[in-house]
Write a protein that holds these residues in place. Sequence first.
Motif, mmCIF file in Angstrom:
data_model
loop_
_atom_site.group_PDB
_atom_site.id
_atom_site.type_symbol
_atom_site.label_atom_id
_atom_site.label_comp_id
_atom_site.label_asym_id
_atom_site.label_seq_id
_atom_site.Cartn_x
_atom_site.Cartn_y
_atom_site.Cartn_z
ATOM 1 N N ASN A 1 4.523 0.438 3.746
ATOM 2 C CA ASN A 1 4.632 2.169 4.331
ATOM 3 C C ASN A 1 6.110 2.835 3.783
ATOM 4 O O ASN A 1 7.035 2.168 3.522
ATOM 5 N N CYS A 2 5.942 4.033 3.702
ATOM 6 C CA CYS A 2 6.988 5.035 3.144
ATOM 7 C C CYS A 2 7.812 4.887 4.377
ATOM 8 O O CYS A 2 7.609 4.939 5.383
ATOM 9 N N ILE A 3 9.263 4.768 4.242
ATOM 10 C CA ILE A 3 10.559 4.642 5.215
ATOM 11 C C ILE A 3 10.752 5.892 5.870
ATOM 12 O O ILE A 3 11.461 5.789 7.107
ATOM 13 N N CYS A 4 10.083 6.950 5.230
ATOM 14 C CA CYS A 4 10.541 8.244 6.014
ATOM 15 C C CYS A 4 9.465 8.742 6.848
ATOM 16 O O CYS A 4 9.282 9.031 8.162
ATOM 17 N N CYS A 5 8.135 8.864 6.319
ATOM 18 C CA CYS A 5 6.705 9.545 6.845
ATOM 19 C C CYS A 5 6.021 8.450 7.544
ATOM 20 O O CYS A 5 5.265 8.622 8.342
ATOM 21 N N GLY A 6 6.117 7.094 7.039
ATOM 22 C CA GLY A 6 5.164 6.299 7.544
ATOM 23 C C GLY A 6 3.983 5.930 6.891
ATOM 24 O O GLY A 6 3.152 5.018 7.081
ATOM 25 N N GLY A 7 3.522 6.920 6.019
ATOM 26 C CA GLY A 7 2.422 6.972 5.237
ATOM 27 C C GLY A 7 2.424 5.769 4.195
ATOM 28 O O GLY A 7 3.488 4.792 3.866
ATOM 29 N N ARG A 8 1.231 5.309 3.714
ATOM 30 C CA ARG A 8 0.916 4.388 2.753
ATOM 31 C C ARG A 8 1.584 4.591 1.444
ATOM 32 O O ARG A 8 1.237 5.747 0.996
ATOM 33 N N ARG A 9 2.116 3.703 0.830
ATOM 34 C CA ARG A 9 2.633 3.892 -0.600
ATOM 35 C C ARG A 9 2.481 2.663 -1.451
ATOM 36 O O ARG A 9 2.317 1.604 -0.916
ATOM 37 N N ASN A 10 2.066 2.879 -2.849
ATOM 38 C CA ASN A 10 1.754 1.863 -3.797
ATOM 39 C C ASN A 10 3.174 1.479 -4.258
ATOM 40 O O ASN A 10 3.893 2.143 -5.159
ATOM 41 N N SER A 11 3.720 0.372 -3.597
ATOM 42 C CA SER A 11 5.109 -0.053 -4.060
ATOM 43 C C SER A 11 5.340 -0.730 -5.333
ATOM 44 O O SER A 11 6.657 -0.643 -6.016
ATOM 45 N N ALA A 12 4.175 -0.797 -6.222
ATOM 46 C CA ALA A 12 4.403 -1.137 -7.576
ATOM 47 C C ALA A 12 4.602 0.073 -8.405
ATOM 48 O O ALA A 12 5.099 0.075 -9.535
ATOM 49 N N LYS A 13 4.558 1.150 -7.908
ATOM 50 C CA LYS A 13 4.465 2.409 -8.684
ATOM 51 C C LYS A 13 5.314 3.278 -8.362
ATOM 52 O O LYS A 13 5.895 4.414 -8.892
#
Length: 273
Positions: free
Chosen positions: A37-49
């Motif tokens: 999860n994005c640490i600011c908005c909480g949305g999902r993110r691809n941490s590999a990219k």
Amino acid sequence: MIGLSNHKPPAEWWSRVKRWFQLPEAEVNTHGREWTNCICCGGRRNSAKESLGLCMTCFNAIPWIMAVRCPVCGRPDECPDCVRRTSCFFRYSRSAVRYNSLMKEWLASYKYRGNERLLPLFSGMLVHAYHQLVKELPAAGQDSPGFHCISYVPMNTSRLEERGFNQAEAMAAMLGKRLSLPVIPLLQRTRHTAKQSFKSRGERLNDLQGAFKLLEEAEESLTRKQEELACQGRPVRIFLLDDVYTTGSTLNQCARAITQSLPAEVYGLMWAR
């Protein structure tokens, strides 16, 4: 005289930023892709990219300072403060981002609402300010700056007790790990000062006069370091870190307390300007 005159090409710039800030944390889903999860908005993110613990929407919203107008304080716009300063005790200062409404919101979430997940983000962003400063120093005739430590602006005791931590100290500690530089407390407040954000430029200057002094143990340690460097003709070089640079009065008075006691060079490293 140092200072950037041109913006970096966006593709090259983002590639470099991502290499500097890539974080290792990741959650792997059942399909083998790394998500968190994005640490600011909480949305999902691809941490590999995606870097800095942010989704690309939040990452792209960061107002990076990529070119400066004032070569002393690193302001990206015209600077009324440095030209009026009669005595400057720090060499140069650089900041990672402009202090816009989004950055104010992020900092408030960390400082006043205890969102500690943002600390790695802030220290990672400070790497940008570090690279900006270090790569510009050759233009000022300093080919091998050789910084020796990071320090930070101390807080009022009452405010430290109220908040429970010094955000500048916390950022410095994590940045020191990233840069493999020791973090040393150098200064202490000699008296309480009210919040600088509510004051005019003149009030800041008067209020901060003599508000800091060098710690005795720090003076002894830096004196020994200076003696080691004397045969090489090199001074002790110190990064002094704070969260926000406004007029530079705090940085200048801190640098004054250091340089009046030691033949050291002080460079500001700020999260926001």
